[in-house]
Design a protein around this motif. Structure first.
Motif: not given
Ligand code: ATP
Length: 365
Positions: A228-232, A267-271, A281-283, A350-352
């Motif tokens: 769900a986010n970069r921490f996870v 999108c990991g941060e749903n934005c 950024d792609v994981l 993906t993340f911002p």
């Protein structure tokens, strides 16, 4: 209906707020896990469920009954909760059978004996009821502790770091055994651990905690593949972020080519920052990069970590960005060699746009 429900609970020690607006639901017979780094508040949540801490706000409901609010708390001994701790906490002067029988009240001696025999068989210690705890191994002692906690048929079982006193190999084996035992009794349980392998082995659902909040409550599969986010993304598993550009709903261009997602991009941060055309950024997980001698795509081996069956390669791409690749260990390449790779990404996360080219949980080159 949930068997266990925590609804927006807060808890503070003086000015130190350690649990913040935390909610979770667990259905009957499910095993949940609170996972997270040291000090994130896991044990405190467990103590709130057990009734040892007074809530600052929110409520806890167990089996349909409100057991904790800021104004009211059902005492721990009336919650029908079984507990298993890291240090087993067995009574040294009681035999294995008497340890297991300890929490049984109201039964006739015959019923008690029958229940103890049932539990000894359940935890695989059928003939050992007459022994004393000091005559048993660490793994056996933990199975006795589990049998003792299950004996009164608790409404909920709480396990606080139950494997951390055991060596790594035994820890893994016992964690699968413990899951099977709990499942066979249809007991609802919550495990607390900082070890994701244990969490994956035991739990149906995991809440990853950070600074008193649950960052994501989900299945092990989704925590790994849909963080769900970069921490996870950082905490669970290994991987790397590479720079990319969103082409459309299911495709992202990265240095290695176009990633086609089997489902719409997550999108990991749903934005909105991950909308079409944006830089992201792609994981990439180590299993997303497959070693393939026939592929025209190549990357340089920057580091290798031999793990027996596999080698975890850290690969340097043309731009200098690094990715990880997990490869069967008979493909043994030297640092500095260029090896063929291809992408095998199912869900694209993906993340911002941020700090890219970074890998985590990576061996240092
Ligand atoms: P660990 O994995 O190290 O056991 P944890 O995630 O279980 O960590 P907790 O034990 O819940 O974390 O502690 C969360 C925070 O609350 C920590 O900062 C800790 O110092 C603090 N804390 C815990 N118990 C108390 C207490 N009785 N009084 C004051 N502070 C406490």
């Amino acid at each position: 209906m949930s068997h266990l429900e925590l609804d927006r609970i807060d808890l503070a020690f003086g000015d130190n707020v350690v649990v913040r607006q935390l909610s979770l639901h667990l259905a009957k017979g499910r095993i949940g896990c609170l996972l997270g780094p040291s000090g994130c508040g896991k044990t405190t949540v467990l103590r709130c469920i057990a009734g040892f801490e007074r809530l600052a706000s929110g409520h806890i409901r167990l089996d349909g009954e409100i057991v904790s609010t800021p104004a009211h708390s059902v005492p721990p001994e009336r919650r029908r909760i079984g507990m298993v701790f890291q240090d087993y906490a067995l009574f040294p002067h009681l035999s294995v059978a008497d340890n297991i029988a300890f929490g049984l009240r109201g039964e006739t001696p015959t019923e008690r004996r029958r229940r103890v025999e049932e539990l000894l068989a359940l935890v695989g210690l059928g003939s050992q009821g007459g022994k004393f705890p000091h005559e048993m191994s660490g793994g056996q002692q933990q199975r006795i502790a589990l049998a003792r906690a299950l004996a009164p048929r608790p409404s909920l079982l709480l396990l606080d770091e139950p494997f951390s006193n055991l060596d790594v190999e035994l820890r893994e084996r016992l964690s699968y055994e413990v899951r099977d035992i709990i499942k066979s009794t249809d007991t609802t349980a919550i495990l607390v651990t900082h070890d994701q392998h244990e969490a994956f082995a035991v739990a149906d659902e995991i809440g990853l905690m950070h600074e008193g909040r649950i960052q994501q409550w989900d299945t092990p599969y989704n925590l790994y593949h849909r963080p769900a986010n970069r921490f996870v993304a950082d905490f669970i598993g290994q991987g790397a972020f590479v720079r990319g550009r969103v082409l459309d709903d299911q495709r992202v261009q990265v240095e290695l080519g176009v990633l086609n997602s089997s489902t719409p991009l997550v999108c990991g941060e749903n934005c909105a920052a991950c909308a079409h055309g944006s830089e992201v950024d792609v994981l990439l997980r180590p299993d997303d990069i497959v070693h393939d001698d026939t592929s025209p795509l190549v990357a340089e081996v920057a580091h290798k970590a031999f793990r027996g069956a596999d080698i975890l390669y850290t690969l340097r791409l043309g731009s200098g960005a690094r990715v990880l690749s997990l490869v069967p260990s008979h493909h043994n390449h030297a640092v500095g060699e260029h090896i063929g790779i291809r992408l095998d990404v199912d869900h694209v996360v993906t993340f911002p746009d941020g700090d890219t080219g970074r890998s985590f949980s990576t061996p240092k080159p």
